[in-house]
Enzyme design. Structure first.
Site, short mmCIF file in Angstrom:
data_model
loop_
_atom_site.label_atom_id
_atom_site.label_comp_id
_atom_site.label_asym_id
_atom_site.label_seq_id
_atom_site.Cartn_x
_atom_site.Cartn_y
_atom_site.Cartn_z
N LYS A 91 0.88 -1.17 0.00
CA LYS A 91 0.00 0.00 0.00
C LYS A 91 0.91 1.22 0.00
CE LYS A 91 -3.72 2.28 2.56
NZ LYS A 91 -3.06 3.43 3.20
N GLY A 152 -8.02 9.78 9.09
CA GLY A 152 -8.41 9.93 10.49
C GLY A 152 -9.40 11.02 10.78
N ALA A 179 -9.33 6.00 3.65
CA ALA A 179 -9.14 7.16 4.53
C ALA A 179 -10.38 8.04 4.61
CB ALA A 179 -7.95 8.02 4.10
N GLY A 180 -10.61 8.56 5.82
CA GLY A 180 -11.65 9.55 6.04
C GLY A 180 -13.00 9.00 6.46
N ASN A 201 -9.32 2.36 9.47
CA ASN A 201 -8.60 1.98 10.67
C ASN A 201 -9.14 2.72 11.89
OD1 ASN A 201 -5.02 1.51 11.39
ND2 ASN A 201 -6.73 1.48 12.78
N THR A 202 -9.00 4.05 11.87
CA THR A 202 -9.29 4.86 13.05
C THR A 202 -10.72 4.69 13.54
OG1 THR A 202 -7.68 6.50 12.25
CG2 THR A 202 -9.19 7.20 13.99
#
Length: 252
Positions: A91, A152, A179-180, A201-202
């Site tokens: 990645k 994040g 992301a986001g 993830n976050t």
């Protein structure tokens, strides 16, 4: 679908920032994800224990170049990851802006070209920019990973029209939102738009209940994909009656 791998789950999960290794393991299992992302920054004093956990989970590992800001850093990290995890997958992240963590498009394309030429199967973290997407495909990438919003941030799909255009333009290219994403509803929306997967993830790692949130995202991603496959009705500016007028009572 993703190079040589056709996953049953369209949920890709990151492994950073969890309260404990036990909660990380539980969240991964609850997510149903077959692909987990791993940063080489985890390979410190506890790297051996973390690799043992990865072996126990028996998931497909997608190493990333998180934290890299130059072509040299990203390429070097990719070679280390290939050696450490015995995989051609990478990645690719090359960050160009410290506040937004937006990718550097020029460095990203150059790094992708170098890695693809050496046999890597590159998952590039990019934006919804169509020209950048074309350049990454020309460099040898077989899929694209546009952001929904800054990493994040939890803002969801900040440029919906841009993402719609990307999905429409790259009809036959796997696209994974990366992301986001902050809520399951945002993930479902992306899948309804026709994206092929969600990497986050976050939103799980920082949730009050990571296990429950992983399950919620798994359900939302599956629901969004199923809805897209079933065929969503077109949006209309005006109302359209769903009840037929035939057979209505006549009053005089």
């Amino acid at each position: 679908m993703f190079y040589d791998f056709v996953p049953q789950s369209r949920f890709l999960l990151g492994t950073a920032g969890y309260p404990s290794p036990q909660i990380l393991q539980q969240a991964i299992e609850a997510s149903g994800s077959e692909i987990i992302t791993v940063s080489l920054r985890r390979e410190g004093s506890q790297g051996g224990a973390f690799r043992a956990l990865l072996t126990q989970l028996n998931k497909r590992v997608l190493p990333n170049t998180a934290g890299c800001h130059t072509v040299k850093e990203a390429v070097t990290t990719a070679y280390m990851a290939r050696e450490l995890f015995n995989t051609r997958w990478i990645k690719l992240e090359v960050i160009g802006h410290a506040d937004t963590l937006q990718p550097d498009p020029f460095a990203l394309v150059e790094a992708a070209r170098i890695l693809c030429a050496d046999g890597f199967q590159v998952f590039p973290y990019t934006t919804e920019d169509l020209i950048l997407g074309e350049k990454l495909l020309e460099a040898g990438c077989k899929l694209l990973m546009p952001w929904g919003a800054p990493i994040g941030s939890g803002q969801g799909l900040r440029n919906i029209e841009g993402l719609r255009s990307m999905r429409s333009w790259f009809k036959d290219i796997p696209l994974i939102i990366d992301a986001g994403i902050g809520a399951p509803s945002q993930a479902a929306q992306a899948m309804e738009m026709g994206f092929d997967g969600i990497l986050l993830n976050t939103a799980v790692a920082r949730a009050q209940d990571p296990l429950g949130m992983a399950q919620a995202f798994a359900s939302a991603i599956r629901a969004g994909y199923d809805a897209r496959s079933a065929g969503l009705i077109e949006r209309r500016d005006m109302a359209t009656a769903s009840t037929p007028i035939f057979g209505m009572a006549q009053f005089s």
